[in-house]
Design a protein around this motif. Structure first.
Motif, PDB file in Angstrom:
ATOM      1  N   PRO A 228       0.835  -1.196   0.000  1.00 52.63           N
ATOM      2  CA  PRO A 228       0.000   0.000   0.000  1.00 52.63           C
ATOM      3  C   PRO A 228       0.875   1.254   0.000  1.00 52.63           C
ATOM      4  N   LEU A 229       0.532   2.211  -0.805  1.00 55.48           N
ATOM      5  CA  LEU A 229       1.312   3.452  -0.891  1.00 55.48           C
ATOM      6  C   LEU A 229       0.407   4.631  -0.535  1.00 55.48           C
ATOM      7  N   PRO A 230       0.227   4.874   0.760  1.00 60.58           N
ATOM      8  CA  PRO A 230      -0.747   5.882   1.197  1.00 60.58           C
ATOM      9  C   PRO A 230      -0.377   7.311   0.794  1.00 60.58           C
ATOM     10  N   ASN A 231       0.855   7.519   0.336  1.00 64.04           N
ATOM     11  CA  ASN A 231       1.256   8.873  -0.051  1.00 64.04           C
ATOM     12  C   ASN A 231       1.269   9.092  -1.562  1.00 64.04           C
ATOM     13  N   VAL A 232       0.921   8.067  -2.324  1.00 64.17           N
ATOM     14  CA  VAL A 232       1.042   8.172  -3.772  1.00 64.17           C
ATOM     15  C   VAL A 232      -0.335   8.001  -4.418  1.00 64.17           C
ATOM     16  N   TYR A 233      -0.763   9.013  -5.141  1.00 60.82           N
ATOM     17  CA  TYR A 233      -2.071   8.956  -5.787  1.00 60.82           C
ATOM     18  C   TYR A 233      -1.976   8.244  -7.142  1.00 60.82           C
ATOM     19  N   THR A 234      -3.131   7.749  -7.574  1.00 66.08           N
ATOM     20  CA  THR A 234      -3.176   6.941  -8.789  1.00 66.08           C
ATOM     21  C   THR A 234      -2.514   7.614  -9.979  1.00 66.08           C
ATOM     22  N   LYS A 235      -2.844   8.901 -10.167  1.00 67.31           N
ATOM     23  CA  LYS A 235      -2.353   9.619 -11.334  1.00 67.31           C
ATOM     24  C   LYS A 235      -0.816   9.582 -11.405  1.00 67.31           C
ATOM     25  N   ALA A 236      -0.193   9.846 -10.246  1.00 71.69           N
ATOM     26  CA  ALA A 236       1.270   9.828 -10.208  1.00 71.69           C
ATOM     27  C   ALA A 236       1.789   8.403 -10.317  1.00 71.69           C
TER      28      ALA A 236
END
Lengths: 126, 163
Positions: free
Chosen positions: B48-56
């Motif tokens: 899980p990457l809670p700091n990374v949004y889908t777009k990026a």
């Protein structure tokens, strides 16, 4: 497949999270104390306000420093006029041109003296 | 860098973005990120990457895939890809640089920081504030003092454009 919560991830991951605003302000305080009289307070009220401000910083300090370290001195100085966060970050990565050493010819024997004007220190070499 | 031409079965990882989208990538692609690599070494395959949004994350996975297949022959191709990759808005670059920083992908981090630096270096402080959405927290006196102390750096014409 092991289940991982966000909390676990944060604990496991070795990567530092964003720098806190208090740290940022503290470095601002060190760098330019005369400008930070109004940010040095640490009351809870102010702290909450700072947290809110953190989300407004588009680029956290550690990244900003990496960006600013790629500017030359003139560009770095200009960047310091943007805001206090940028001032602290630009000063922390600023590499001012060091003045050259002065060399004195031997007064006695083979001893040559070098003088570093930036630290006002003389070095003697054979 | 791990080769993707391995004959043995490829290990897969699932990355989950901050907006709960899941992406399956090869482990060899993912481990270019130090953060992912550390988790993989600890036995995780779900990241899980809670700091990374889908777009990026989509863009970053593209980047990782491209760079995982780096060989001597596609050097030019990768250069073109990188050039396209950073040819985007400042807001996108900020998203990407935060994500790259969180994921610890040093080559991407270098490229993004250099790009941002190149694009702001000739701009005026006012333009930079607008680009970074910064509210100036200097009093007019404080700002004047900084400008006066280093007047040389503020002489001349600056780029006021916001792109």
């Amino acid at each position: 497949m092991p289940k991982v919560t966000c909390k676990d991830l944060l604990r496991l991951s070795c990567c530092p999270l964003r720098v806190t605003v208090t740290q940022a302000e503290r470095s601002g305080f060190n760098a330019e104390s005369q400008l930070s009289n109004n940010v040095s307070g640490t009351s809870t009220e102010e702290h909450e306000e700072s947290d809110e401000q953190l989300t407004l910083f588009r680029v956290p300090n550690e990244i900003l420093e990496q960006i600013l370290s790629r500017l030359n001195l003139k560009e770095n100085i200009r960047a310091s006029a943007v805001c206090k966060q940028w001032l602290a970050a630009s000063i922390s990565v600023r590499v001012a041109n060091k003045p050259p050493w002065l060399m004195f010819f031997p007064k006695v024997g083979d001893l040559v003296e070098f003088y570093d004007p930036s630290v006002r220190q003389a070095l003697v070499e054979l | 860098m791990a080769s993707t031409t391995e004959t043995k079965q490829k290990k897969m990882l699932i990355l989950k973005s901050a907006d709960n989208d899941e992406f399956e990538i090869e482990e060899s692609v993912g481990v270019q990120s130090e953060t992912i690599k550390n988790l993989v070494e600890d036995g995780f395959t779900f990241v899980p990457l809670p700091n990374v949004y889908t777009k990026a994350l989509i863009k970053i996975i593209d980047y990782l895939k491209k760079h995982a297949n780096k060989t001597d022959s596609n050097d030019e191709e990768i250069k073109t890809f990188d050039k396209d990759f950073v040819n985007t808005t400042f807001d996108d670059l900020f998203e990407l640089v935060s994500a790259a920083n969180y994921l610890h992908i040093s080559c991407l981090m270098n490229m993004l920081c250099q790009t941002i630096a190149d694009r702001i270096k000739d701009k005026s402080p006012e333009a930079v504030r607008k680009i970074f959405h910064i509210n100036c927290d200097y009093t007019p006196e404080e700002e004047a003092k900084i400008r006066k102390a280093n007047a040389q750096a503020f002489e001349g014409q600056f780029d006021e454009s916001l792109d």
